[in-house]
Design a protein around this motif. Structure first.
Motif, PDB file in Angstrom:
ATOM      1  N   LEU A 173       0.423   7.816  12.378  1.00 54.92           N
ATOM      2  CA  LEU A 173       0.673   7.137  11.098  1.00 54.92           C
ATOM      3  C   LEU A 173      -0.330   7.588  10.034  1.00 54.92           C
ATOM      4  O   LEU A 173       0.031   7.814   8.870  1.00 54.92           O
ATOM      5  CB  LEU A 173       0.598   5.629  11.286  1.00 54.92           C
ATOM      6  CG  LEU A 173       1.728   4.996  12.117  1.00 54.92           C
ATOM      7  CD1 LEU A 173       1.416   3.530  12.413  1.00 54.92           C
ATOM      8  CD2 LEU A 173       3.060   5.119  11.388  1.00 54.92           C
ATOM      9  N   VAL A 174      -1.599   7.722  10.421  1.00 57.86           N
ATOM     10  CA  VAL A 174      -2.622   8.134   9.459  1.00 57.86           C
ATOM     11  C   VAL A 174      -2.362   9.560   8.979  1.00 57.86           C
ATOM     12  O   VAL A 174      -2.515   9.874   7.792  1.00 57.86           O
ATOM     13  CB  VAL A 174      -4.025   8.013  10.083  1.00 57.86           C
ATOM     14  CG1 VAL A 174      -5.081   8.637   9.158  1.00 57.86           C
ATOM     15  CG2 VAL A 174      -4.363   6.546  10.351  1.00 57.86           C
ATOM     16  N   ARG A 175      -1.941  10.423   9.902  1.00 54.33           N
ATOM     17  CA  ARG A 175      -1.692  11.824   9.541  1.00 54.33           C
ATOM     18  C   ARG A 175      -0.337  12.031   8.871  1.00 54.33           C
ATOM     19  O   ARG A 175      -0.051  13.122   8.369  1.00 54.33           O
ATOM     20  CB  ARG A 175      -1.782  12.705  10.787  1.00 54.33           C
ATOM     21  CG  ARG A 175      -3.179  12.828  11.374  1.00 54.33           C
ATOM     22  CD  ARG A 175      -3.226  13.906  12.449  1.00 54.33           C
ATOM     23  NE  ARG A 175      -2.324  13.618  13.556  1.00 54.33           N
ATOM     24  CZ  ARG A 175      -2.636  12.902  14.616  1.00 54.33           C
ATOM     25  NH1 ARG A 175      -3.865  12.380  14.713  1.00 54.33           N
ATOM     26  NH2 ARG A 175      -1.781  12.692  15.587  1.00 54.33           N
ATOM     27  N   GLY A 176       0.500  11.005   8.891  1.00 56.50           N
ATOM     28  CA  GLY A 176       1.823  11.145   8.297  1.00 56.50           C
ATOM     29  C   GLY A 176       2.797  11.886   9.187  1.00 56.50           C
ATOM     30  O   GLY A 176       3.786  12.456   8.702  1.00 56.50           O
ATOM     31  N   ILE A 234       0.828  -1.207   0.000  1.00 54.31           N
ATOM     32  CA  ILE A 234       0.000   0.000   0.000  1.00 54.31           C
ATOM     33  C   ILE A 234       0.863   1.258   0.000  1.00 54.31           C
ATOM     34  O   ILE A 234       0.524   2.272  -0.612  1.00 54.31           O
ATOM     35  CB  ILE A 234      -0.954  -0.028   1.214  1.00 54.31           C
ATOM     36  CG1 ILE A 234      -2.056  -1.053   0.973  1.00 54.31           C
ATOM     37  CG2 ILE A 234      -1.553   1.353   1.488  1.00 54.31           C
ATOM     38  CD1 ILE A 234      -3.017  -1.195   2.110  1.00 54.31           C
ATOM     39  N   GLN A 235       2.014   1.199   0.691  1.00 53.97           N
ATOM     40  CA  GLN A 235       2.873   2.372   0.801  1.00 53.97           C
ATOM     41  C   GLN A 235       3.857   2.511  -0.352  1.00 53.97           C
ATOM     42  O   GLN A 235       4.637   3.467  -0.386  1.00 53.97           O
ATOM     43  CB  GLN A 235       3.646   2.333   2.130  1.00 53.97           C
ATOM     44  CG  GLN A 235       2.762   2.507   3.360  1.00 53.97           C
ATOM     45  CD  GLN A 235       3.560   2.451   4.637  1.00 53.97           C
ATOM     46  OE1 GLN A 235       4.537   1.710   4.752  1.00 53.97           O
ATOM     47  NE2 GLN A 235       3.150   3.243   5.612  1.00 53.97           N
ATOM     48  N   ALA A 241      -5.617   4.653   2.302  1.00 57.13           N
ATOM     49  CA  ALA A 241      -4.426   3.806   2.233  1.00 57.13           C
ATOM     50  C   ALA A 241      -3.587   3.947   3.499  1.00 57.13           C
ATOM     51  O   ALA A 241      -3.055   2.964   4.021  1.00 57.13           O
ATOM     52  CB  ALA A 241      -3.602   4.161   1.002  1.00 57.13           C
ATOM     53  N   ARG A 242      -3.469   5.187   4.000  1.00 51.87           N
ATOM     54  CA  ARG A 242      -2.679   5.391   5.210  1.00 51.87           C
ATOM     55  C   ARG A 242      -3.323   4.695   6.409  1.00 51.87           C
ATOM     56  O   ARG A 242      -2.633   4.169   7.278  1.00 51.87           O
ATOM     57  CB  ARG A 242      -2.499   6.883   5.474  1.00 51.87           C
ATOM     58  CG  ARG A 242      -1.504   7.563   4.539  1.00 51.87           C
ATOM     59  CD  ARG A 242      -0.954   8.848   5.158  1.00 51.87           C
ATOM     60  NE  ARG A 242      -2.017   9.820   5.398  1.00 51.87           N
ATOM     61  CZ  ARG A 242      -2.338  10.802   4.567  1.00 51.87           C
ATOM     62  NH1 ARG A 242      -1.674  10.941   3.422  1.00 51.87           N
ATOM     63  NH2 ARG A 242      -3.314  11.647   4.861  1.00 51.87           N
ATOM     64  N   ALA A 261       5.672   9.248  15.274  1.00 56.72           N
ATOM     65  CA  ALA A 261       5.598   7.792  15.114  1.00 56.72           C
ATOM     66  C   ALA A 261       6.940   7.150  15.412  1.00 56.72           C
ATOM     67  O   ALA A 261       7.012   6.077  16.027  1.00 56.72           O
ATOM     68  CB  ALA A 261       5.138   7.440  13.699  1.00 56.72           C
ATOM     69  N   GLU A 262       8.023   7.793  14.990  1.00 53.09           N
ATOM     70  CA  GLU A 262       9.358   7.232  15.221  1.00 53.09           C
ATOM     71  C   GLU A 262       9.708   7.233  16.700  1.00 53.09           C
ATOM     72  O   GLU A 262      10.344   6.292  17.187  1.00 53.09           O
ATOM     73  CB  GLU A 262      10.401   8.022  14.430  1.00 53.09           C
ATOM     74  CG  GLU A 262      11.758   7.345  14.330  1.00 53.09           C
ATOM     75  CD  GLU A 262      11.668   5.969  13.677  1.00 53.09           C
ATOM     76  OE1 GLU A 262      12.426   5.067  14.110  1.00 53.09           O
ATOM     77  OE2 GLU A 262      10.849   5.789  12.761  1.00 53.09           O
TER      78      GLU A 262
END
Length: 425
Positions: free
Chosen positions: A281-284, A29-30, A42-43, A289-290
């Motif tokens: 993750l959804v918002r990028g 997907i990514q 997709a996210r 996230a890291e």
């Protein structure tokens, strides 16, 4: 409970295809070739797949990853070197590459990591904060499932034996920092060596959030051990290592059980953290996230403890309170804290510690009546919990400098206690 480990490994094995499918789906997907890769839909799918894969993964032992530090304003490289090793432990030295010798003394500091489920790398921040002013070494305890049966038993007495051997091999100019669980075996090892008149007694020991006397300000963890007793823990928490590992058929307290206990103590916080991770993750939001990945890659990496060590510790420290009562024995000989006359003691506690309550570590100062007052010190850090005693911003800004100052102050006693080291001071 003896076969719980087999059930755990069986479930993990059965989940492997689903975990692989989730990982492949996420990468597909990514993929930059996927025109929908950056759409919210997709996210969301990719985020769900990553959360599933991470929740069902067994996390391996992390690396310290400390490549450099700053000493007196000069950036220097740091390399790891094993300087002592036995089946259940090795000692790692963090060697700093100086272009010129530092102007201030750099005392040798051994950080004794807890053997309580997590790897020594949990103390990465602890080590990093001490590197600018000390030659730092750390105990790297072995995962019991990776130690073959032929290596023999490892119990609390063995732990104390290991510490004494390390103290002797690293020299009499050594300072020791015990983080949480090892506070008891460290002070016991020092007491035994003092009673023997050993010249290798450490110059000082810093005890941080350790369960010296769990009768003081008992926490939920202390009360559980007291209420259940050693027999309950042996029946309900001990299992055999499956044949998949070098330590097959060794009786252990599995790391996954300890982790479940850690998680249960602050379940709401962990649920919120993972919910936030999904949103990042959804918002990028890659940076947030890291940070989540870095923390949980460490937190979810757990190791097994030998059954004999775990059960003897529960009985000696949490049920019988042998050390503060003066009834603790090592290899049949009494552990007399009154024998401590040379090794200075600094007790460090956190005001909000929910593992080792306030006063439990302070007890070490009361239990060493023959140690001169100028060799004793205490620090209570406001507004920190158990983890904050040895990591985080207040540890770096307040506690680590306090420990360094104590270590430097105790250096004046080296020549007095060990005459042949007069040239070092």
């Amino acid at each position: 409970m003896d076969l719980a480990y087999f059930a755990f490994e069986g479930a993990r094995f059965m989940m492997a295809p689903a975990r692989l499918a989730a990982d492949l789906t996420r990468h597909g997907i990514q993929s930059p070739a996927n025109p929908m890769a950056y759409s919210p839909y997709a996210r969301s799918i990719a985020a769900g797949c990553e959360m599933f894969e991470r929740a069902t993964r067994r996390y391996g032992k992390p690396a310290f990853g400390l490549s450099g530090t700053t000493v007196e304003g000069m950036r220097v490289p740091v390399t790891e070197r094993v300087v002592w090793e036995r089946p259940f432990c090795r000692v790692i030295s963090f060697d700093r590459g100086f272009l010129r010798p530092p102007s201030e003394p750099q005392p040798k500091l051994l950080i004794v990591a807890p053997m309580s489920g997590h790897y020594a790398t949990l103390l990465r921040g602890t080590v990093e904060a001490m590197l600018p002013n000390h030659h730092v070494l750390v105990t790297d305890w072995s995962d019991a499932r990776m130690v073959p049966l032929m290596a023999g038993r490892f119990d609390l007495d063995s732990y104390i034996d290991y510490l004494q051997a390390i103290f002797r091999d690293l020299g009499p100019d050594l300072h020791v920092m015990a983080v949480c669980q090892p506070a008891v075996p460290v002070i016991a090892a020092v007491a035994v060596m003092e009673a023997e008149g050993s010249p290798s007694v450490p110059v000082s020991m810093t005890l941080m959030g350790g369960p010296i006397d769990t009768r003081r300000s008992p926490t939920a963890v202390n009360c559980l051990a007291q209420e259940r007793g050693q027999a309950w823990f042996e029946t309900n928490t001990i299992s055999y290592v499956p044949p998949l590992y070098p330590g097959a058929w060794r009786r252990v307290y599995p790391g996954f059980l300890q982790l479940s206990g850690f998680m249960a103590m602050n379940l709401d916080r962990h649920v919120d953290a993972h919910s936030d991770m999904f949103g990042h993750l959804v918002r990028g939001d890659g940076d947030s996230a890291e940070r989540h990945r870095d923390f949980y890659d460490e937190y979810l990496a757990v190791m097994d403890l030998t059954a004999e060590f775990y059960l003897q510790t529960v009985e000696t420290v949490f049920v019988n309170h042998d050390l503060p009562k003066g009834t603790m024995r090592h290899r049949g000989r009494p552990v007399d804290l009154g024998a401590i006359r040379r090794c200075a003691v600094l007790a460090v506690e956190g005001e909000n510690d929910d593992i080792s309550g306030v006063g439990q570590t302070l007890a070490a100062l009361d239990l060493t009546p023959n140690l001169a007052p100028e060799r004793k010190a205490y620090h209570l850090q406001p507004d920190v919990g158990h983890y904050g005693v040895f990591n985080g911003s207040r540890y770096r800004a307040v506690i680590a400098p306090r420990i360094s100052a104590f270590v430097r102050a105790m250096q004046v006693f080296v020549a007095e206690d060990v005459p042949h080291l007069r040239r070092v001071v």
